[in-house]
Design a protein around this motif. Structure first.
Motif, PDB file in Angstrom:
ATOM      1  N   GLY A 191       0.811  -1.204   0.000  1.00 16.58           N
ATOM      2  CA  GLY A 191       0.000   0.000   0.000  1.00 16.58           C
ATOM      3  C   GLY A 191       0.849   1.259   0.000  1.00 16.58           C
ATOM      4  O   GLY A 191       0.522   2.250  -0.664  1.00 16.58           O
ATOM      5  N   GLY A 192       1.961   1.233   0.743  1.00 16.51           N
ATOM      6  CA  GLY A 192       2.874   2.373   0.751  1.00 16.51           C
ATOM      7  C   GLY A 192       3.484   2.626  -0.614  1.00 16.51           C
ATOM      8  O   GLY A 192       3.652   3.787  -1.037  1.00 16.51           O
ATOM      9  N   VAL A 193       3.825   1.544  -1.326  1.00 22.54           N
ATOM     10  CA  VAL A 193       4.360   1.683  -2.681  1.00 22.54           C
ATOM     11  C   VAL A 193       3.336   2.357  -3.586  1.00 22.54           C
ATOM     12  O   VAL A 193       3.658   3.267  -4.365  1.00 22.54           O
ATOM     13  N   LYS A 194       2.076   1.933  -3.474  1.00 24.84           N
ATOM     14  CA  LYS A 194       1.021   2.503  -4.328  1.00 24.84           C
ATOM     15  C   LYS A 194       0.871   4.006  -4.070  1.00 24.84           C
ATOM     16  O   LYS A 194       0.702   4.797  -5.012  1.00 24.84           O
ATOM     17  N   LYS A 195       0.932   4.408  -2.817  1.00 34.28           N
ATOM     18  CA  LYS A 195       0.809   5.835  -2.502  1.00 34.28           C
ATOM     19  C   LYS A 195       1.933   6.643  -3.150  1.00 34.28           C
ATOM     20  O   LYS A 195       1.706   7.730  -3.688  1.00 34.28           O
ATOM     21  N   LEU A 196       3.146   6.110  -3.098  1.00 34.77           N
ATOM     22  CA  LEU A 196       4.279   6.824  -3.685  1.00 34.77           C
ATOM     23  C   LEU A 196       4.166   6.891  -5.202  1.00 34.77           C
ATOM     24  O   LEU A 196       4.503   7.912  -5.823  1.00 34.77           O
TER      25      LEU A 196
END
Length: 540
Positions: free
Chosen positions: A422-427
């Motif tokens: 999920g953190g990757v998607k936000k970035l």
């Protein structure tokens, strides 16, 4: 057991006639080829790949239409006794090899195949009997798809006469034939061809009015080393004393009797080499002096060196080229290499060989670093919960900005796969085209950073580098964005694999497993009290 349409004895006789003697490997190879043929669809047009140069290629040539001469058989020396037959258009086929587990029931074959029994102690008749009895029961068959690069045949290019030996050769091999490039398997007796130029040397007093053959240097220890006289300069009476003060009692002068076209002056040769070597971002430092010319960076970036071409060139007699390390970060205007002809004149043969060794592509170029939009993903439950202060993001920010990139976002995630992906998607949604993840890359069961990246779409991943510190580094891609996983060592050491690999990513230089393996030599940081990287041996 028969071998195709042959009885064992018939094939043994055929093998002896073709091979010189009925080699055990050729007899087993017969069973291997027939097993592969039987597993292919009927009527298929097939080719062969053989993984050993010993005996097995002869079995293929005896039992199929595939041969080295017609190009339908390729030998790849992997040292494994295996053969593959495959559809020449799709690459789909079968691979047959010797199954070592099945050899346990056949002591004579096992002793011979694994070199357990000296040849003088082998019972040849028993060995032949076991081969005939075992047949293809000692073999293993598997379905394979051959790489596309092995499909089809290369076509002969234009044929011309080699300018050195005057024999016909394909021009795709270079400016001269591969034999004259040094690949001939034999040594020629010294021919009548002139190999060296013997220039005319005269006493200084007799040189007045003549033209200097080459640059002549005056050396003042600790002060200067520069050319006092240039090639082509007319020597005057006033120059005699200066030449003698330089320690020259005789000088080389231009001689009109020098055979035209047979020898290339050192400066002319250096200019030709420089023109071939210089790629994008490389500038030559003026006219050559004493047969030497320097290369400088016309822009800042990553120096790219064709290492194979550099080696080929330096294997050529009477020439040299030295460069800074491949993938070194360089600033605009800095010296990156130099080349020269070593004697005053190169023979036409040496000159042609040197150009052919360089090939058609530039030897040196500078790849500019792109200004990446960096997204930093800091993993670790203890950081996410605020139990400890994050120190990773400032390190990544400082090193990214030092290379001209900017950090557009920082995300924190606990050691949970869903949170990491999920953190990757936000970035990525922020527009990051380079994701740098930190920590969670070791073998600890709680370290799930890699798994989270896979969930986020990680592809082309390479995990593990022979660099210390930084062995657990990861590089890959998620869609069009580059990914770099930085292990915890970056918190404790000033210089790590991060400093080595990040510039390559920003320069768009592909990183392969072989590239990483080559970094092992010099990949050990000495952790000096005062770090001088990159002016040290680390990653060189």
């Amino acid at each position: 057991m028969n071998i195709g349409s042959y009885t064992f004895q018939e094939f043994k006789d055929k093998a002896a006639e073709f091979h010189g003697y009925p080699a055990p490997g050729l007899l087993i190879g017969g069973y291997m080829v027939e097993m592969a043929k039987a597993a292919l669809p009927p009527g298929i047009l097939f080719e062969a790949v053989v993984e050993s140069k010993k005996c097995l290629p002869d079995a293929v040539q005896l039992l199929t239409l595939c041969s080295i001469g017609n190009g339908w058989m390729k030998i790849i020396k992997l040292g494994r006794y295996a053969v593959s037959l495959f559809d020449k258009y799709t690459g789909e086929g079968v691979r047959v090899s010797v199954d070592l587990d099945k050899l346990k029931d056949w002591p004579e074959i096992q002793g011979w195949f694994l070199k357990l029994v000296p040849k003088k102690d082998q019972d040849t008749e028993k060995l032949f009997h076991e081969i005939e009895t075992a047949g293809d029961t000692i073999l293993r068959l598997e379905r394979v798809t051959v790489q596309k690069r092995l499909l089809g045949h290369s076509h002969m290019t234009r044929i011309e006469a080699c300018p050195v030996c005057r024999e016909a050769y394909p021009v795709s091999d270079g400016a001269i034939c591969r034999g004259c490039q040094g690949e001939a398997p034999y040594e020629h007796a010294r021919s009548a061809e002139v190999e060296e130029c013997v220039p005319k040397r005269v006493p200084v007093a007799e040189a007045v009015g003549r033209k200097a053959l080459h640059d002549m240097t005056r050396i003042e220890p600790g002060k200067s080393k520069d050319a006092e006289f240039l090639a082509g300069q007319t020597i005057t009476a006033g120059d005699v004393c200066r030449l003698q003060q330089m320690g020259r009692n005789t000088v080389y002068v231009q001689d009109e009797s020098l055979p035209e076209g047979e020898f290339i002056p050192e400066n002319d040769a250096a200019l030709s080499f420089a023109a071939r070597m210089s790629g994008e971002g490389i500038a030559c430092s003026g006219a050559p002096r004493e047969g030497k010319i320097d290369f400088r960076a016309a822009r800042s970036g990553l120096l790219l060196v064709d290492l194979e071409a550099l080696e080929r060139f330096n294997l050529t007699p009477n020439v040299m080229c030295a460069t800074r390390q491949h993938c070194a970060l360089v600033e605009e205007g800095r010296l990156v290499g130099g080349t020269r002809a070593i004697p005053l004149f190169l023979t036409r043969k040496n000159f042609s060989q040197a150009l052919a060794a360089l090939g058609e592509d530039p030897l040196l170029s500078i790849a500019p670093l792109r200004q990446a939009k960096v997204g930093v993903l800091v993993t670790g439950t203890e950081v996410f919960q605020g139990l400890i202060e994050d120190r990773f993001a400032p390190i990544i920010r400082a090193k990214s900005e030092a290379l001209g990139s900017s950090v557009i976002g920082v995300e924190f995630a606990p050691d949970e796969r869903l949170a990491i992906s999920g953190g990757v998607k936000k970035l990525l949604d922020l527009g990051a085209d380079l994701i740098v993840t930190t920590a969670g890359l070791s073998v600890d069961p709680d370290d799930v950073t890699r798994a989270g990246l896979v969930d986020a779409g990680l592809t082309d991943a390479l995990y593990g580098t022979p660099i210390l510190p930084g062995a657990m580094t990861l590089v890959g891609r998620i869609g069009s964005a580059q990914v770099m996983g930085v292990p915890a060592c970056a918190l404790f050491f000033k210089t790590t694999s991060l400093d080595v690999l990040l510039p390559r990513l920003l320069a768009g230089v592909p990183i392969t497993r072989r590239d990483l393996a080559r970094m092992a030599e010099g990949g050990l940081c000495l952790q000096c009290n005062t770090c001088t990287y990159p002016k040290c041996t680390f990653a060189k």
